[in-house]
Motif scaffolding. Structure first.
Motif, PDB file in Angstrom:
ATOM      1  N   ASP A   1       0.807  -1.231   0.000  1.00 10.84           N
ATOM      2  CA  ASP A   1       0.000   0.000   0.000  1.00 10.84           C
ATOM      3  C   ASP A   1       0.838   1.279   0.000  1.00 10.84           C
ATOM      4  O   ASP A   1       0.273   2.379   0.016  1.00 10.84           O
ATOM      5  N   TYR A   2       2.155   1.143  -0.003  1.00 12.06           N
ATOM      6  CA  TYR A   2       2.997   2.303   0.287  1.00 12.06           C
ATOM      7  C   TYR A   2       2.876   3.411  -0.765  1.00 12.06           C
ATOM      8  O   TYR A   2       2.731   4.588  -0.419  1.00 12.06           O
TER       9      TYR A   2
ATOM     10  N   HIS B   1      10.332   0.826  -2.821  1.00 10.09           N
ATOM     11  CA  HIS B   1      10.855   2.193  -2.851  1.00 10.09           C
ATOM     12  C   HIS B   1      11.204   2.632  -4.270  1.00 10.09           C
ATOM     13  O   HIS B   1      11.114   3.808  -4.599  1.00 10.09           O
ATOM     14  N   TYR B   2      11.586   1.670  -5.129  1.00 11.44           N
ATOM     15  CA  TYR B   2      11.817   2.012  -6.532  1.00 11.44           C
ATOM     16  C   TYR B   2      10.490   2.320  -7.231  1.00 11.44           C
ATOM     17  O   TYR B   2      10.407   3.236  -8.060  1.00 11.44           O
ATOM     18  N   LYS B   3       9.459   1.572  -6.896  1.00  6.49           N
ATOM     19  CA  LYS B   3       8.139   1.845  -7.461  1.00  6.49           C
ATOM     20  C   LYS B   3       7.656   3.239  -7.057  1.00  6.49           C
ATOM     21  O   LYS B   3       7.035   3.952  -7.848  1.00  6.49           O
ATOM     22  N   LEU B   4       7.957   3.635  -5.813  1.00  6.72           N
ATOM     23  CA  LEU B   4       7.576   4.965  -5.354  1.00  6.72           C
ATOM     24  C   LEU B   4       8.311   6.032  -6.147  1.00  6.72           C
ATOM     25  O   LEU B   4       7.702   7.011  -6.599  1.00  6.72           O
ATOM     26  N   MET B   5       9.612   5.871  -6.329  1.00  4.80           N
ATOM     27  CA  MET B   5      10.380   6.866  -7.071  1.00  4.80           C
ATOM     28  C   MET B   5       9.868   7.010  -8.503  1.00  4.80           C
ATOM     29  O   MET B   5       9.716   8.119  -9.023  1.00  4.80           O
ATOM     30  N   ILE B   6       9.560   5.889  -9.142  1.00  3.68           N
ATOM     31  CA  ILE B   6       9.037   5.934 -10.508  1.00  3.68           C
ATOM     32  C   ILE B   6       7.689   6.648 -10.535  1.00  3.68           C
ATOM     33  O   ILE B   6       7.404   7.458 -11.425  1.00  3.68           O
TER      34      ILE B   6
ATOM     35  N   ILE C   1      14.692   7.203   2.168  1.00  4.40           N
ATOM     36  CA  ILE C   1      13.816   6.037   2.295  1.00  4.40           C
ATOM     37  C   ILE C   1      14.653   4.772   2.281  1.00  4.40           C
ATOM     38  O   ILE C   1      15.548   4.614   1.452  1.00  4.40           O
ATOM     39  N   GLY C   2      14.383   3.906   3.225  1.00  4.69           N
ATOM     40  CA  GLY C   2      15.144   2.665   3.338  1.00  4.69           C
ATOM     41  C   GLY C   2      14.511   1.529   2.572  1.00  4.69           C
ATOM     42  O   GLY C   2      13.308   1.522   2.295  1.00  4.69           O
ATOM     43  N   GLY C   3      15.320   0.549   2.218  1.00  2.00           N
ATOM     44  CA  GLY C   3      14.829  -0.629   1.535  1.00  2.00           C
ATOM     45  C   GLY C   3      14.228  -1.624   2.513  1.00  2.00           C
ATOM     46  O   GLY C   3      14.204  -1.408   3.723  1.00  2.00           O
ATOM     47  N   SER C   4      13.750  -2.737   1.987  1.00  2.00           N
ATOM     48  CA  SER C   4      13.079  -3.734   2.825  1.00  2.00           C
ATOM     49  C   SER C   4      13.248  -5.110   2.190  1.00  2.00           C
ATOM     50  O   SER C   4      13.391  -5.242   0.973  1.00  2.00           O
ATOM     51  N   TRP C   5      13.221  -6.126   3.052  1.00  2.00           N
ATOM     52  CA  TRP C   5      13.286  -7.508   2.591  1.00  2.00           C
ATOM     53  C   TRP C   5      11.879  -8.051   2.392  1.00  2.00           C
ATOM     54  O   TRP C   5      10.940  -7.659   3.094  1.00  2.00           O
TER      55      TRP C   5
END
Length: 334
Positions: free
Chosen positions: A89-90, A130-135, A115-119
């Motif tokens: 949902d981010y 976080h890459y989806k957010l940047m795009i 913004i930090g990454g996640s497993w």
């Protein structure tokens, strides 16, 4: 410096705060931009607001902010007490905040997002949230990606333990993404404000000189080192020092700074996800001038506001949790 009294509307308590030497008095105080809202507290050059930053940003005029520097709750696998949204949902959750951030930014303003990454749960693989957010920020909202930067944080724990310390099939994370976004391809910026001291090798070469040569790549190396007079070397996009002669790694686990000590002494809760002052200091110097307005919509312990005040910038801090915002007063002296 002269002391300046300010009132905390919630308690009507008079607090003494030191007025910044660099504060530009002819600039409008940030609290006047939000005429219908009362801050939890204010200082000589800033104001902290308690509430949902989407609502508070909506009360701010268009094109009124020079820099938005923030670190929202990450989409971590485990829930944190300061709140975090699931990876699925981010993007949908964050975009309404980003829309308001883009609206309030000046045309030459910048939005810096840590913004930090996640497993991925149950798997030794990484999430792409976080890459989806940047795009989405670029392709859906129209931000420009000015540059990808990174915060080197050696204080990170070796997690997930199953993959890093038990099975030993992954290595420890030590960097976080810091995306520098802007409304136009040409935001205000000056890397001369964040020059680093020259290395010993650079000073030696400048003194000794070097023969003109051509590298295997075809790059010409000139004998002239006239640029040594520029005052320092251009920093990299990995933020890790505090512009000192010796390296000071930028961790976030300080236990003896004034904020932490005063929280402990007063029994107030210490924010568990603080970033070091080095991080907002670097981008505040790089992207703003004295008197400019810096906003942090997920302020937490308000490190960015305290840095802005020290550097002579105006600031607005917003957070949803009162206990953390109350404790952030400790960042502004006695």
């Amino acid at each position: 410096m002269l002391p300046m009294a300010f009132v905390m509307p919630k308690t009507n308590t008079i607090i003494e705060a030191r007025q910044s030497e660099l504060f530009v008095p002819e600039q409008e105080h940030p609290s006047r931009l939000l005429k219908t809202l009362e801050p939890l507290y204010r200082t000589a050059s800033g104001a902290a607001y308690l509430g949902d930053s989407r609502d508070i940003l909506k009360a701010m005029p268009d094109n009124s902010v020079n820099l938005v520097f923030t670190s929202p709750p990450y989409a971590l696998h485990f829930k944190k007490e300061y709140g975090n949204v699931s990876k699925a949902d981010y993007v949908e959750w964050f975009l309404p905040f980003a829309q308001e951030i883009r609206r309030v930014l000046n045309e030459d303003g910048s939005f810096v997002l840590n913004i930090g990454g996640s497993w991925n749960p149950g798997s030794p693989t990484r999430s792409l949230y976080h890459y989806k957010l940047m795009i989405a920020l670029v392709e859906e909202l129209g931000f420009h990606l000015a540059q990808e930067c990174y915060w080197y944080n050696p204080a990170k724990m070796p997690v997930p333990a199953e993959w890093v310390t038990v099975r030993r099939i992954r290595i420890k994370d030590s960097v976080e993404h810091v995306w520098w976004l802007s409304k136009t391809p040409h935001p205000k910026a000056d890397n001369r404000k964040v020059l680093r001291p020259y290395s010993a090798d650079m000073l030696r070469l400048a003194k000794k000189g070097v023969k003109t040569t051509v590298r295997p790549s075809g790059h010409n190396i000139n004998a002239s080192f006239d640029k040594i007079e520029s005052g320092g070397s251009i920093p990299s996009n990995v933020v890790q020092d505090q512009f000192a002669n010796e390296m000071l790694i930028a961790g976030n686990n300080a236990a003896n700074d004034a904020y932490t000590k005063r929280c402990k002494a007063s029994g107030m809760k210490i924010h568990p996800a603080r970033f070091p002052a080095t991080l907002p200091e670097f981008f505040t110097k790089l992207l703003t001038d004295e008197g400019d307005l810096v906003v942090d919509p997920f302020a937490g312990s308000n490190t960015a506001g305290a840095v802005a005040e020290r550097l002579g910038r105006r600031w607005i801090a917003i957070d949803l949790l009162e206990e953390y915002l109350e404790a952030s007063k400790f960042r502004f002296g006695e």
